[in-house]
Design a protein around this motif. Sequence first.
Motif, mmCIF file in Angstrom:
data_model
loop_
_atom_site.group_PDB
_atom_site.id
_atom_site.type_symbol
_atom_site.label_atom_id
_atom_site.label_comp_id
_atom_site.label_asym_id
_atom_site.label_seq_id
_atom_site.Cartn_x
_atom_site.Cartn_y
_atom_site.Cartn_z
ATOM 1 N N GLN A 228 0.815 -1.211 0.000
ATOM 2 C CA GLN A 228 0.000 0.000 0.000
ATOM 3 C C GLN A 228 0.856 1.271 0.000
ATOM 4 O OE1 GLN A 228 -2.969 -0.021 3.120
ATOM 5 N NE2 GLN A 228 -3.445 -2.167 2.769
ATOM 6 N N THR A 233 -0.998 5.681 3.501
ATOM 7 C CA THR A 233 -2.110 5.313 4.372
ATOM 8 C C THR A 233 -1.569 4.683 5.644
ATOM 9 O OG1 THR A 233 -4.091 3.925 4.610
ATOM 10 C CG2 THR A 233 -2.353 3.109 3.166
ATOM 11 N N SER A 235 -3.540 2.693 7.533
ATOM 12 C CA SER A 235 -4.361 1.529 7.870
ATOM 13 C C SER A 235 -3.533 0.253 7.970
ATOM 14 C CB SER A 235 -5.460 1.356 6.820
ATOM 15 O OG SER A 235 -4.907 1.144 5.534
ATOM 16 N N ILE A 238 -1.669 -0.025 11.353
ATOM 17 C CA ILE A 238 -2.649 -0.188 12.425
ATOM 18 C C ILE A 238 -3.191 -1.614 12.442
ATOM 19 C CG2 ILE A 238 -4.954 0.486 13.198
ATOM 20 C CD1 ILE A 238 -4.329 3.321 12.319
ATOM 21 N N ILE A 239 -3.509 -2.156 11.259
ATOM 22 C CA ILE A 239 -4.022 -3.530 11.188
ATOM 23 C C ILE A 239 -2.970 -4.511 11.697
ATOM 24 C CG2 ILE A 239 -4.720 -5.358 9.592
ATOM 25 C CD1 ILE A 239 -6.057 -3.220 7.883
#
Length: 325
Positions: A228, A233, A235, A238-239
């Motif tokens: 990504q 980003t 995300s 965090i994931i």
Amino acid sequence: GILRGPGFGYRDTWRFNDRVRTSLIIAAQVVGGLTWLHLHLCNSPLAHLGLRPYWPYIVMLLSFVSVGITEWARRRDDAVLRETLRKTALYLPLVPVLGFWLSSATVSAGGSDPANFAWAYIQGKVSYQTLLAIGALYYGGLAFLWKGTMPRVTSIVLANAALWVILIQMPGWNFLTHPQAWLIPPAVCVLAVTHLHRHRLEAKVASSIRYAATLTIYVSSTADMLLQDIGSTLSGPIILVLLALAGMIAGVALRVRPFLYLGAIFVFIGVTSMVWHAQQRIDQVWPWWAFGITTGILLLAGLMAIEKNRPKLQSLASSLAKWES
């Protein structure tokens, strides 16, 4: 032959032993199948009754009926009928699942891209992913009723196959774009099955499976994060951190060391990637300085705490050594 079992008043008229009854039940199923095949080859309207596009659902319905008769036979203590139809109930749903690949439905509608395949049976009335999901629920119910390994494993395989068929048809969700969506569900299923059957597995085998499945989860999430592009980003990091923390919590709750160790390692990787994200986002070096100084302070504090609480830590280490590997 079916009506010669326990509970039927006229069973003494024709005395059949268990072997004969089993042969008669199997013969009845074979004759029924051959009769339908004959009508189908003769193009008789009686073969399909206008339901040909829905034949996978009809086969699944017959499977549910077989399960119902099997349970009915179990309650009547009819072991012959129960065991014979039990085999039918176990394998009949696999006919449409495997038959899909033998039909013309898999012909590509445009090139070699799997996303362009017609993921539906002939005439498009039944989608393959829907049938796979129904099959997963079916075998999950059998695993609950009959406590068998084969239904449980088949349910997991069909559920993940249904997910993959859905993902392959979604633009932007191919394996090389979001590997964690493809690999994490089956890896979690492998961990769950390993935990359920941990007493049947050797300690080394169980440990190897746990490490491999857990690494698959974390590495696929890390790869997804890198694909990504760090800085575009947040995300992904965090994931990864959430998955690692969930793994650590599971390790403590289940007393499994691989979950705890790998979770701690990938929490650090996730936090590091967050710092990298911040550095890329603002194009400044100071996030790395702050991260390095904070990490150094935490390490010094940790060393002081270790020295101060050495007896407690030795006791904790002894307790940790007793956890499953």
